[in-house]
Design a protein around this motif. Sequence first.
Motif, mmCIF file in Angstrom:
data_model
loop_
_atom_site.group_PDB
_atom_site.id
_atom_site.type_symbol
_atom_site.label_atom_id
_atom_site.label_comp_id
_atom_site.label_asym_id
_atom_site.label_seq_id
_atom_site.Cartn_x
_atom_site.Cartn_y
_atom_site.Cartn_z
ATOM 1 N N PHE A 1 47.041 54.632 -47.530
ATOM 2 C CA PHE A 1 46.268 55.725 -46.946
ATOM 3 C C PHE A 1 47.237 56.629 -46.186
ATOM 4 O O PHE A 1 48.294 56.176 -45.744
ATOM 5 C CB PHE A 1 45.167 55.198 -46.024
ATOM 6 C CG PHE A 1 45.665 54.762 -44.671
ATOM 7 C CD1 PHE A 1 45.533 55.592 -43.569
ATOM 8 C CD2 PHE A 1 46.280 53.527 -44.497
ATOM 9 C CE1 PHE A 1 46.000 55.205 -42.322
ATOM 10 C CE2 PHE A 1 46.742 53.129 -43.257
ATOM 11 C CZ PHE A 1 46.611 53.977 -42.163
ATOM 12 N N PRO A 2 46.905 57.905 -46.011
ATOM 13 C CA PRO A 2 47.842 58.833 -45.357
ATOM 14 C C PRO A 2 47.785 58.716 -43.834
ATOM 15 O O PRO A 2 47.065 59.454 -43.155
ATOM 16 C CB PRO A 2 47.356 60.199 -45.836
ATOM 17 C CG PRO A 2 45.891 60.016 -46.066
ATOM 18 C CD PRO A 2 45.712 58.605 -46.528
ATOM 19 N N ALA A 3 48.568 57.796 -43.290
ATOM 20 C CA ALA A 3 48.518 57.533 -41.852
ATOM 21 C C ALA A 3 48.886 58.766 -41.029
ATOM 22 O O ALA A 3 48.298 59.005 -39.962
ATOM 23 C CB ALA A 3 49.448 56.373 -41.502
ATOM 24 N N HIS A 4 49.837 59.547 -41.505
ATOM 25 C CA HIS A 4 50.251 60.722 -40.736
ATOM 26 C C HIS A 4 49.194 61.819 -40.746
ATOM 27 O O HIS A 4 49.269 62.750 -39.939
ATOM 28 C CB HIS A 4 51.587 61.263 -41.264
ATOM 29 C CG HIS A 4 52.770 60.460 -40.825
ATOM 30 N ND1 HIS A 4 53.337 59.489 -41.615
ATOM 31 C CD2 HIS A 4 53.487 60.455 -39.664
ATOM 32 C CE1 HIS A 4 54.358 58.939 -40.968
ATOM 33 N NE2 HIS A 4 54.466 59.494 -39.793
ATOM 34 N N GLU A 5 48.225 61.722 -41.626
ATOM 35 C CA GLU A 5 47.085 62.638 -41.605
ATOM 36 C C GLU A 5 45.934 62.073 -40.786
ATOM 37 O O GLU A 5 45.275 62.808 -40.037
ATOM 38 C CB GLU A 5 46.615 62.924 -43.033
ATOM 39 C CG GLU A 5 47.618 63.672 -43.890
ATOM 40 C CD GLU A 5 47.099 63.896 -45.298
ATOM 41 O OE1 GLU A 5 45.868 63.763 -45.508
ATOM 42 O OE2 GLU A 5 47.908 64.198 -46.193
ATOM 43 N N GLY B 1 40.994 60.781 -28.670
ATOM 44 C CA GLY B 1 41.470 59.857 -27.642
ATOM 45 C C GLY B 1 41.451 58.405 -28.056
ATOM 46 O O GLY B 1 41.636 57.516 -27.213
ATOM 47 N N LEU B 2 41.289 58.120 -29.348
ATOM 48 C CA LEU B 2 41.069 56.743 -29.776
ATOM 49 C C LEU B 2 42.340 55.906 -29.787
ATOM 50 O O LEU B 2 42.308 54.713 -29.480
ATOM 51 C CB LEU B 2 40.409 56.731 -31.151
ATOM 52 C CG LEU B 2 39.013 57.370 -31.183
ATOM 53 C CD1 LEU B 2 38.478 57.441 -32.611
ATOM 54 C CD2 LEU B 2 38.049 56.601 -30.291
ATOM 55 N N LEU B 3 43.468 56.482 -30.151
ATOM 56 C CA LEU B 3 44.703 55.703 -30.218
ATOM 57 C C LEU B 3 45.260 55.380 -28.833
ATOM 58 O O LEU B 3 46.111 54.495 -28.700
ATOM 59 C CB LEU B 3 45.763 56.443 -31.034
ATOM 60 C CG LEU B 3 45.447 56.685 -32.511
ATOM 61 C CD1 LEU B 3 46.634 57.342 -33.208
ATOM 62 C CD2 LEU B 3 45.075 55.391 -33.220
ATOM 63 N N GLY B 4 44.795 56.072 -27.820
ATOM 64 C CA GLY B 4 45.314 55.856 -26.468
ATOM 65 C C GLY B 4 44.381 55.119 -25.547
ATOM 66 O O GLY B 4 44.603 55.087 -24.325
ATOM 67 N N LEU B 5 43.338 54.506 -26.095
ATOM 68 C CA LEU B 5 42.321 53.873 -25.257
ATOM 69 C C LEU B 5 42.907 52.866 -24.274
ATOM 70 O O LEU B 5 42.525 52.832 -23.100
ATOM 71 C CB LEU B 5 41.279 53.171 -26.139
ATOM 72 C CG LEU B 5 40.323 54.074 -26.913
ATOM 73 C CD1 LEU B 5 39.492 53.243 -27.889
ATOM 74 C CD2 LEU B 5 39.416 54.831 -25.956
ATOM 75 N N GLY B 6 43.835 52.037 -24.737
ATOM 76 C CA GLY B 6 44.332 50.946 -23.903
ATOM 77 C C GLY B 6 45.571 51.262 -23.100
ATOM 78 O O GLY B 6 46.132 50.370 -22.457
ATOM 79 N N PHE B 7 46.002 52.514 -23.106
ATOM 80 C CA PHE B 7 47.231 52.880 -22.414
ATOM 81 C C PHE B 7 46.932 53.763 -21.214
ATOM 82 O O PHE B 7 45.961 54.523 -21.212
ATOM 83 C CB PHE B 7 48.180 53.593 -23.381
ATOM 84 C CG PHE B 7 48.495 52.783 -24.602
ATOM 85 C CD1 PHE B 7 49.405 51.747 -24.539
ATOM 86 C CD2 PHE B 7 47.859 53.030 -25.808
ATOM 87 C CE1 PHE B 7 49.691 50.974 -25.666
ATOM 88 C CE2 PHE B 7 48.134 52.272 -26.937
ATOM 89 C CZ PHE B 7 49.050 51.236 -26.859
ATOM 90 N N LYS C 1 43.982 62.717 -36.298
ATOM 91 C CA LYS C 1 42.542 62.949 -36.180
ATOM 92 C C LYS C 1 41.912 61.938 -35.225
ATOM 93 O O LYS C 1 41.023 62.295 -34.437
ATOM 94 C CB LYS C 1 41.893 62.866 -37.558
ATOM 95 C CG LYS C 1 42.338 63.973 -38.511
ATOM 96 C CD LYS C 1 41.762 63.774 -39.904
ATOM 97 C CE LYS C 1 42.240 64.873 -40.854
ATOM 98 N NZ LYS C 1 41.731 64.668 -42.235
ATOM 99 N N LEU C 2 42.364 60.701 -35.292
ATOM 100 C CA LEU C 2 41.878 59.687 -34.348
ATOM 101 C C LEU C 2 42.355 60.002 -32.931
ATOM 102 O O LEU C 2 41.594 59.865 -31.961
ATOM 103 C CB LEU C 2 42.354 58.297 -34.771
ATOM 104 C CG LEU C 2 41.934 57.805 -36.158
ATOM 105 C CD1 LEU C 2 42.530 56.422 -36.427
ATOM 106 C CD2 LEU C 2 40.421 57.763 -36.289
#
Length: 379
Positions: free
Chosen positions: A33-37, A46-52, A41-42
């Motif tokens: 899957f195109p992770a850099h795309e 704010g989804l990738l930074g939830l735990g930071f 979007k995630l």
Amino acid sequence: MQSELEQFRAMVRSVVSTEIEPHIDAWEAEGIFPAHELFPKLAAHGLLGLGFGPEDGGEGAPLEYQMVFSEELGRGNAAGVTMAINVQMHMATPSLAQFGTPALKAKYLAPAIRGEHVAAIAVTEPDAGSDVAGITTKAERDGDDWVISGAKTFITNATQADWFCMLVRTSDEGGYRGMSQIIVPADTPGFEVVRKLDKVGNRSSDTAELRLDGARVPVSNTIGEIGRGFQQQMSQFVIERLSACFSIAGSAEWALAKTRDYLKLREVFGEPLERRQYPVFKLTELSADVELLKALNEKMCRMLNNGEDITREATVGKLHAGRTYRNVADAAMQFHGGIGYMEESWTARYYRDARLSSIGGGADEVMLQVLARMDGYTV
């Protein structure tokens, strides 16, 4: 907080249904899957930074928000993409967030939180899987650089990763001693992705073998204290197990609901399967297993939010989650009958993907060994 969590859940479900579900069949067929795309979007939500923490560019959200995000990812029958996201959030970055210098976090963690970098964790080797103490990839110091040689395998996100959180030996001490975690950028001379691996399931997630031959990276790329890499990695493994428990709970709940709906439609000997005691009791039993997993997940959230150690709980959860996932997948295929064995049915992919849950992230046997030793046995 409950109403806010449900609002958050609705937002995540909308993102998953828009950005992942319409594409997953094509991604599975392509084997990537195109992770850099997808990741930007995630990150825009704010989804990738939830735990930071906010100081690192994250959201600083309570752990329950990560749990909800993982549950909703699990509902889409996109285990490969879910695994890749979990690697980004819960496997390659926790040590960097906890032990990394401000400069190292600014260079690697912040772009990962923004979805600009794809991250990977590189621990497993051809001759050292569950036995982390057996790794042989070696980093020798040359002035201000590490010179790294060795091999890694079964590395998720490897063909797309911008950098790797890599566990290597930095001294001649054996066993658990003398290891360090080092950030290795993908464009480092002497580092290469040897080949992409062809897996039974989780096919939308790229997995590969790596080779390092005199790869030179700055000593400043070391995460935390030199020689403490094993201990740091063990803490990172706990978060990995936790994320597996979260996503499997959502996935199993989704699959059971779909199977219950099918029992209403499928007739056998003149009546719907939902009137047959065995399938009804089996799905009820599996629902109870999922409910127990969800209760444990909520307990682990409370404990971590209070700063408590969840090593035992996460290990129990990983063992239970893997077995539950496999049992749900098996029951779903069984009760769908012949059509369930066809690739055109959702159960086929689900069945293939579920099998990894008792191997990856620590095999069931390793979880049992950890628990046995915690109980005082010497196995």
